[in-house]
Design a protein around this motif. Structure first.
Motif, short mmCIF file in Angstrom:
data_model
loop_
_atom_site.label_atom_id
_atom_site.label_comp_id
_atom_site.label_asym_id
_atom_site.label_seq_id
_atom_site.Cartn_x
_atom_site.Cartn_y
_atom_site.Cartn_z
N LEU A 185 20.09 115.36 91.59
CA LEU A 185 20.47 113.98 91.28
C LEU A 185 21.64 113.86 90.32
N PRO A 186 21.77 114.74 89.30
CA PRO A 186 22.89 114.55 88.38
C PRO A 186 24.24 114.63 89.08
N GLU A 187 24.33 115.31 90.21
CA GLU A 187 25.64 115.39 90.85
C GLU A 187 25.58 114.87 92.29
N ALA A 188 24.59 114.01 92.57
CA ALA A 188 24.41 113.49 93.92
C ALA A 188 25.72 113.02 94.51
N PHE A 207 15.93 113.68 96.60
CA PHE A 207 14.94 112.70 96.15
C PHE A 207 15.64 111.49 95.54
N ARG A 208 14.92 110.39 95.49
CA ARG A 208 15.42 109.25 94.74
C ARG A 208 14.91 109.40 93.32
N TYR A 209 15.56 108.71 92.40
CA TYR A 209 15.24 108.86 90.98
C TYR A 209 13.77 108.60 90.69
N ASP A 210 13.23 107.51 91.24
CA ASP A 210 11.83 107.19 90.93
C ASP A 210 10.87 108.16 91.60
N GLN A 211 11.24 108.64 92.78
CA GLN A 211 10.39 109.63 93.45
C GLN A 211 10.34 110.92 92.65
N LEU A 212 11.51 111.27 92.12
CA LEU A 212 11.60 112.48 91.29
C LEU A 212 10.67 112.37 90.09
N TYR A 244 30.19 106.95 86.66
CA TYR A 244 29.44 107.86 87.53
C TYR A 244 28.99 109.08 86.74
N SER A 245 29.90 109.60 85.91
CA SER A 245 29.54 110.77 85.09
C SER A 245 28.42 110.41 84.14
N LEU A 246 28.51 109.23 83.56
CA LEU A 246 27.49 108.81 82.60
C LEU A 246 26.13 108.75 83.29
N LEU A 247 26.10 108.15 84.48
CA LEU A 247 24.83 108.07 85.21
C LEU A 247 24.31 109.47 85.52
N GLY A 248 25.22 110.37 85.89
CA GLY A 248 24.81 111.74 86.17
C GLY A 248 24.21 112.39 84.93
N GLY A 249 24.85 112.17 83.79
CA GLY A 249 24.36 112.75 82.54
C GLY A 249 22.98 112.22 82.19
N ILE A 250 22.82 110.89 82.35
CA ILE A 250 21.53 110.29 82.01
C ILE A 250 20.43 110.83 82.93
N ARG A 251 20.74 110.87 84.22
CA ARG A 251 19.77 111.38 85.17
C ARG A 251 19.36 112.79 84.81
#
Lengths: 359, 412
Positions: free
Chosen positions: A232-235, A322-327, A151-158
């Motif tokens: 999004l990074p901390e959704a 927002f969703r990632y792609d919308q962002l 989860y942290s990794l996804l947050g960091g990537i986002r």
């Protein structure tokens, strides 16, 4: 009596950190955010510690200090501890170039000392702020990576993707202002916003001169500071807590602190670049002494600043995420074309100023 | 080019510099979402295979809240099982109470008096409103709007106050009895219900205006988690989720029970089958429920709330203490149960989550030989993987929120 510039800067740093930033984080940040969210949500909010719950931040901070500091077994311990430090250091550094006011004239032994109300009047102030805000992503990305949590990794990537996309429109919207004021020095940008615009009563602030740039800058600043609708990074419902899932105690506190400071930095930048900074309109009609004028200007800065912060908070508690792609769509397909358009329009108006259009 | 350079070049040219990957595009990650996760509505566990942010596969894993209620029922008398039904769909316990006693009454061949049926309708619809309010609030919270959740919860709290006034408990109500209700609805409860529903539409509009006029919210749900009509039927979807794909199926209309055929109300149906349609169905159902409750309150007749079946319906306590006959009936019913005839029965109601059915098999004893619960959340969750595949991580929470499962019911 001449004070060396180093000592003067040190005094200013201490004053800014301990008498402006930390009280701001505690009261304008934590306390106001909690109270405001409570009012929006039909709750009461903190009201137990001290009168009207005013001592709540003082109770929160020791609590964070005394929490157990847990580092996940498989985490990269060095980077894991480095993450919050980077975030916090960068969040504090932005305020080094923030002009809180013009100059404060202090009379000592009959000699007038003009003290600049800015820690460092760097001549590339705008670039400095942009550079720091790009660096801030390292704190988030590194802590997301080093926690050894998906989860942290996804947050960091986002976070990194978001920063890269919105940094562009952030920089592009500032170009309009730099074109108008011919300087990268923040204090000079504020000074360039003096006087009046259109009909002689609207202050010559960039928000009125550059409305498109203001909107793109404002939205990009939301994205830069990871506040809703761009958090999004901390959704929380998706990524638990995103990049700071694995942080406890004061390391988490440092993230929280840097998040508030980033929001303040954003509010300060918006005030400085678009809302005339410390300019208090119509003050010249009042015939005040320079000392009082200077104080009123500092008050004007903090009023605008606080209003922007409150706006940030109201948006946070009333918007979905927002969703990632919308962002990404908004960042690349709306924001960047808009800021480019702003540059083109600014160029046009500089070449042929508006009062020459109808002659 | 000197000889040394030529040698190096030759050595490099001969060297095999290719790098082999088994599958260059294989960058998938398996993410374990739940059972402890803020967005999984309780203890649902999802195993997700991610390709970047896109969901490649999703496997829901249930059973973390399994308490064996179907087995427990085989050792309970028919009355003893009523409190357990509270814990199935814990967001609308009154509805479960009603559904269960309706099945038992069908087995016994008795019917509750009219007034009891009206009261059961009112409490069922109130349970539906309360459950949908939470569903809408939780959906909003899942897509990031934290405030609406607290606003809908404020209304739910007021309803819980009414439930407390009515049943003595806010959450685990256990209000219905075989052949009637625990007790009558007193005038102060009726006025409380009336007062609540007088102010409710305005407050509800406040909540949904906040969402319906928000472009981010609509865009987060529009076209997400779409399912076709045929697939939805094949996957056994029911309730609001089925009506969101355009199937006009509501047990209150198709197999009317209680007094629903005497009431005028509409069934909201939407055709898109995405998260937004599911949200709109719930939203409109709340409005219809308010209509039903208002009509029930108007039409509600006076009279007893217990069927006159002394061998099957528990007598009143005050009579047990004063009258011989009732004391004997009470003793027999408590110790040996209601003893329905041998046979099996299935009765389903339109619960807030979908078709909630109780299948009871009786061998003439005081407790069911087998009791099967057809729980709508369990059936609705079957299509989770179908709905989320191909979407993004953020869509998972939106889909789950719009399916509105309750794990207490899905795991039983």
């Amino acid at each position: 009596m001449e004070i060396s510039p180093v000592i003067e800067a040190l005094i200013k740093i201490i004053v800014v950190i301990f008498f402006i930033l930390l009280p701001c984080v505690a009261y304008l940040g934590v306390q106001l955010e909690r109270k405001l969210s409570a009012w929006i949500q039909n709750r009461v909010g903190p009201n137990r510690v001290g009168p009207y719950g005013l001592l709540q931040p003082l109770a929160d901070i020791p609590k964070l200090f005394f929490k157990e500091d847990i580092v996940p077994a498989a985490a990269n311990k060095f980077v894991h501890s480095l993450g919050p430090l980077i975030s916090l250091t960068i969040a504090f550094s932005t305020f080094a170039v923030m002009p809180f006011g013009d100059t404060l004239p202090i009379v000592v032994n009959g000699v007038v000392h003009n003290i600049s109300l800015q820690i460092a009047n760097v001549n590339i102030g705008v670039l400095y702020v942009l550079a720091l805000s790009s660096l801030a992503v390292y704190g988030i990305t590194l802590s997301g990576w080093s926690s050894n949590n998906k989860y942290s990794l996804l947050g960091g990537i986002r976070s990194s993707a978001q920063m890269i996309s919105y940094e562009l429109s952030l920089g592009l919207s500032i170009i309009g202002i730099v074109m108008l004021s011919n300087t990268l020095q923040l204090n000079d940008i504020v000074k360039a916003q003096s006087g009046y615009y259109l009909f002689g009563f609207l202050p010559n602030w960039n928000i009125f001169v550059q409305p498109i740039g203001f909107i793109t800058f404002f939205v990009a600043m939301f994205a830069e500071t990871n506040r809703l609708p761009f958090d999004l990074p901390e959704a929380e419902p998706e990524l638990v807590a995103g990049y700071h899932t694995e942080y406890t105690g004061m390391k988490f506190g440092m993230f929280m602190l840097s998040e508030f400071l980033a929001m303040f930095a954003a509010a300060g930048m918006i005030t400085t670049l678009y809302l005339g900074g410390w300019q208090a309109p119509y003050i010249e009609y009042l015939n005040l002494s320079p000392f009082v004028v200077s104080l009123v200007q500092v008050g004007a800065f903090f009023t605008k600043f606080a209003l922007i912060v409150v706006f940030f908070m109201i948006v946070r508690w009333s918007m979905p995420r927002f969703r990632y792609d919308q962002l990404m769509n908004i960042g690349w397909k709306v924001m960047i074309p808009l800021s480019l358009l702003n540059i083109a329009l600014t160029g046009l108006f500089i070449l042929k100023p508006i009062h020459t259009w109808f002659n | 080019m000197d000889i040394r350079q030529q040698k190096i070049l030759a050595a490099l040219e001969n060297k095999d510099t290719s790098v082999y990957f088994k599958d260059a595009l294989d960058n998938e990650m398996v993410l374990n979402m739940g059972p402890q996760h803020p967005a999984t509505h309780g203890v649902l566990r999802l195993l997700i295979k991610l390709d970047g942010e896109t969901v490649a596969a999703c496997v829901p894993e249930l059973g973390y809240l399994h308490r064996g209620y179907e087995k427990l029922a085989e050792n309970c008398s028919y009355h003893e099982f009523i409190p357990h039904t509270d814990r199935l769909d814990y967001l609308s316990p009154l509805m479960n109470n009603t559904a269960y006693v309706l099945a038992v009454e069908k087995l016994l061949g008795i019917e509750a008096p009219k007034r009891a049926q009206y009261i059961r309708t009112i409490i069922s619809e109130m349970a539906r409103v309360s459950s949908h309010l939470l569903g809408i609030g939780a959906l909003a919270m899942d897509v990031g709007a934290l405030t609406v959740f607290t606003w809908t919860f404020r209304e739910r709290e007021k309803m819980y106050d009414i439930f407390e006034l009515l049943t003595g408990a806010r959450f685990t109500t256990s209000f219905t009895r075989v052949g009637g209700l625990a007790h009558d609805m007193t005038p102060d409860v009726i006025s409380a219900v009336k007062a609540f529903f007088d102010q409710f539409p305005e407050k509800f509009n406040e909540c949904i205006t906040m969402l319906n006029t928000n472009r981010i919210f609509v865009e987060r749900l529009d076209g997400v988690g779409r399912i076709s009509k045929e697939k939805a039927i094949a996957m056994g979807m029911s309730g609001p989720n089925l009506r969101a794909v355009g199937v006009d199926c509501d047990l209150r209309k198709t197999q009317p029970y209680l007094i629903y055929n005497e009431i005028d109300f509409d069934i909201p149906v939407f055709n898109d089958g995405d998260c937004l349609s599911r949200y709109y169905v719930r939203l409109n159902e709340v409005k219809e429920s308010v209509k039903i409750i208002r009509q029930c309150l108007e039409k509600m007749p006076a009279g007893p709330v217990h069927a006159n079946e002394p061998k099957k319906v528990l007598p009143r306590k005050e009579q047990v203490y004063t009258k011989m006959e009732e004391l004997i009936h009470d003793f027999m019913l408590i110790n040996f149960g209601v003893n329905p005839p041998v046979g099996e029965v299935y009765h389903a109601v339109e619960a807030s989550k979908g078709e909630l059915g109780f299948y009871i098999q009786s061998r003439g004893e005081g407790h069911p030989w087998r009791l099967k619960i057809r729980s709508p959340s369990f059936m609705n969750l079957q299509s989770t993987s179908m709905l989320v595949e191909g979407g993004m991580i953020s869509d998972i929470v939106a889909v789950l929120g719009s399916l509105d499962p309750v794990m207490g019911e899905a795991d039983k």
